[in-house]
Design a protein around this motif. Structure first.
Motif: not given
Lengths: 72, 223
Positions: A29-31, A33-35, A37-39, A41-42, A44, B11, B88, B92, B95, B197
């Motif tokens: 879930w940590a990785y 969610t981070a991925c 959010l980053l994806l 944002f990019t 968007w 990335w 983030i 994280t 969690i 970004l």
């Protein structure tokens, strides 16, 4: 006798392993969610830049046409 | 560096960091088990997020000294990326807290609370920016607000030394070489991605301003 001990220690080991917390879902879930959010944002931002660029080009065209029409 | 190359490199480097976490660092830490693996996404985001906020604060100060579009856009786009990074960090971190300490949030922990306040302050900056219409007024108000918000960044950094937190450690013990390497490689990777970004967001602000100016010119010309 050795077989019995092995069996008992095996059972104790299994019970201990069952009590140990499993961290895999937290890591997932940590990785994840981070991925995500980053994806998001990019994507968007890329979509927004493209949309704005198209609108700017369109307005630029309109402005040039209107100025050309105004010149005698 | 062209922006497309910059973003792709960011990335790819982040993907390499995740691969290092998956295949290079030890699967478990002696004290907190496998949950320590979350550190390699939590720490880089936190460090780079704070750095971005400081640089955006410098942009706010620069705007107040010499007002102009470039410094205003620099600060606004930096704060947008900083809010992403601190989101983030918070998610994280929460969690990881549940995995390592057994609770999602500890409101008595100064590090957690100062980061939450930081996030809320910058979220308020974005709201303020969205509500003000007139560009020069918006830029001036936001520069002052952004500069004041930057004052919270050292408080976040030094909160652990100042207030003795119950849970959050002062620093992570990274005894193994592979852990140290992955930690700083992660910081570099996230720095690349967040700066890419940042440049992308800057482009959004620039295009918005151009659009607005063109609209005004069209109205003036009667087109």
């Amino acid at each position: 006798m050795p077989l019995g001990l092995t069996g008992l220690s095996g059972l104790i080991g299994a019970a201990a392993a069952a009590r140990e917390p499993t961290f895999q879902p937290y890591i997932f879930w940590a990785y994840g969610t981070a991925c995500a959010l980053l994806l998001l944002f990019t994507l968007w931002t890329i979509v927004e830049v493209r949309h704005l660029t198209r609108k700017v080009d369109e307005l630029q065209g309109r402005l040039e046409r209107s100025r050309r029409a105004d010149t005698p | 560096m062209p922006l497309s190359v910059h973003a792709t490199a960011g990335w790819v480097l982040v993907a390499v960091t995740f691969a290092l976490v998956g295949f290079y660092v030890p699967a478990e830490d002696v004290k907190i088990g496998a949950s320590y693996l979350i550190f390699f996404v939590h720490f880089p985001s936190a460090v780079v997020g704070l750095l971005v906020f400081v640089l955006a604060g410098a942009g706010c100060a620069a705007y107040l000294v010499r007002p102009g579009d470039r410094t205003d856009f620099w600060a606004a786009s930096g704060i947008e990326v900083g809010v992403l990074a601190s989101t983030i960090t918070l998610v994280t971190g929460s969690i990881w807290a549940k995995a390592a300490w057994g609770l999602w949030w500890d409101s008595s922990d100064p590090r957690l609370m100062t980061v939450a306040i930081l996030w809320l302050t910058y979220a308020a900056y974005l709201v303020l920016r969205g509500t003000l219409e007139e560009p020069a007024r918006r830029a001036r108000f936001c520069a002052v607000f952004g500069l004041l918000a930057t004052l919270n960044v050292p408080l976040v950094h030094f909160s652990i030394r100042l207030f003795n937190p119950v849970h959050h450690p002062a620093q992570a013990t990274m005894g193994v070489h592979s852990m140290l390497l992955t930690r700083w490689f992660g910081v570099f990777a996230f720095l690349m991605l967040y700066t890419a970004l940042w440049r992308l967001r800057y482009r959004v602000h620039r295009q918005r301003a151009r659009y607005r100016r063109l609209e005004e010119a069209l109205v003036r010309d009667g087109g």
